[in-house]
Scaffold this active site. Structure first.
Site, PDB file in Angstrom:
ATOM      1  CG  ASP A   8      -1.656   1.209   1.497  1.00 31.75           C
ATOM      2  OD1 ASP A   8      -2.332   1.674   0.568  1.00 31.75           O
ATOM      3  OD2 ASP A   8      -1.592   1.738   2.629  1.00 31.75           O
ATOM      4  CG  ASP A  10      -2.169   7.518   0.816  1.00 30.62           C
ATOM      5  OD1 ASP A  10      -1.339   8.437   0.830  1.00 30.62           O
ATOM      6  OD2 ASP A  10      -2.982   7.346  -0.112  1.00 30.62           O
ATOM      7  CE  LYS A 152      -5.409  -0.878  -1.393  1.00 35.99           C
ATOM      8  NZ  LYS A 152      -4.342  -0.336  -0.508  1.00 35.99           N
ATOM      9  CG  ASP A 175      -2.503   2.149   6.401  1.00 35.81           C
ATOM     10  OD1 ASP A 175      -2.600   1.935   5.166  1.00 35.81           O
ATOM     11  OD2 ASP A 175      -2.990   3.147   6.952  1.00 35.81           O
ATOM     12  CG  ASP A 179      -4.166  -1.763   2.858  1.00 31.92           C
ATOM     13  OD1 ASP A 179      -4.045  -1.721   1.622  1.00 31.92           O
ATOM     14  OD2 ASP A 179      -3.864  -0.815   3.605  1.00 31.92           O
TER      15      ASP A 179
END
Length: 226
Positions: A8, A10, A152, A175, A179
């Site tokens: 990821d 951010d 994802k 995070d 995710d």
């Protein structure tokens, strides 16, 4: 252990001020296997990151809605762009705002989903999205309106097939709520210490360090198989 890596942006490659920690650049470039950038951001962001890192364009954008793997040379779209557009139109018609100002740079290049600023009312957004069969996911950075069947992990399945590997061969690091499915599908999932409860619950391990420090720790632990 070196294996394909899905990461990821951010909250994972960044510092608390949302800027990318430059230490991650060399760490990603040095990883001796496929690296896939998996983000909720629109397509140009992960593509640009790959370009500036000088690495193959292996990206999962828009929470799995748009996928590109350089060897395959084609963009694969998942999801329902018409549904996201309909939610945006109805939300604005009801008197709400997407929250990005007169020039919406957040959604300008978005093709399969919608992002709404977290300062905007969530309850009506969820209600409108439900009417259109869409999900709303809070990434901690925006509310993402997306196809209920796309995430994802969907993107990772597409990437893995195009690369000729299996999703369970991947190490994934993230995070946030968006995710969680990625961390569950990968063979090894790391949540960085600043991760929300969804990501922590889906991960195989949680790092001691937060943000980019946690990403670097996860790479070290993956190499050492711990």
């Amino acid at each position: 252990m070196v294996a394909p890596l899905a990461v990821d942006i951010d909250g994972t490659l960044t510092r608390p001020d949302k800027s990318i920690d430059p230490r991650v650049f060399d760490a990603i470039r040095a990883w001796d296997d496929h690296v896939v950038i998996a983000t909720g951001k629109s397509f140009p962001y992960p593509v640009g990151l790959c370009e500036f890192l000088g690495m193959p364009l292996n990206v999962i954008a828009e929470n799995g809605g748009a996928v590109y793997v350089e060897p395959a040379g084609e963009v694969v779209y998942n999801g329902d762009p018409e549904g996201a557009a309909a939610v945006a139109e109805e939300y604005v018609a009801a008197g709400y705002d997407l929250g990005w100002g007169a020039v919406d740079m957040v959604n300008r290049w978005r093709e399969t989903e919608l992002a709404v600023d977290r300062d905007q009312p969530l309850e009506p957004l969820v209600a409108i999205a439900d009417d259109h069969g869409m999900d709303v996911v809070d990434t901690g950075y925006a509310y993402h309106v997306k196809d209920a069947g796309v995430d994802k992990a969907t993107g990772l399945e597409t990437v893995a097939e195009l690369l000729g590997v299996v999703p369970s061969s991947f190490i994934a690091i993230g995070d946030s709520e968006n995710d969680a499915e990625l961390l569950e599908l990968a063979g090894t999932g790391f949540a960085v210490a600043n991760a929300d409860a969804h990501a922590r619950g889906a991960a195989d391990a949680v790092t001691d360090a937060s943000f980019a420090d946690g990403f670097l720790e996860a790479l070290d632990r993956a190499r050492d198989n711990r």
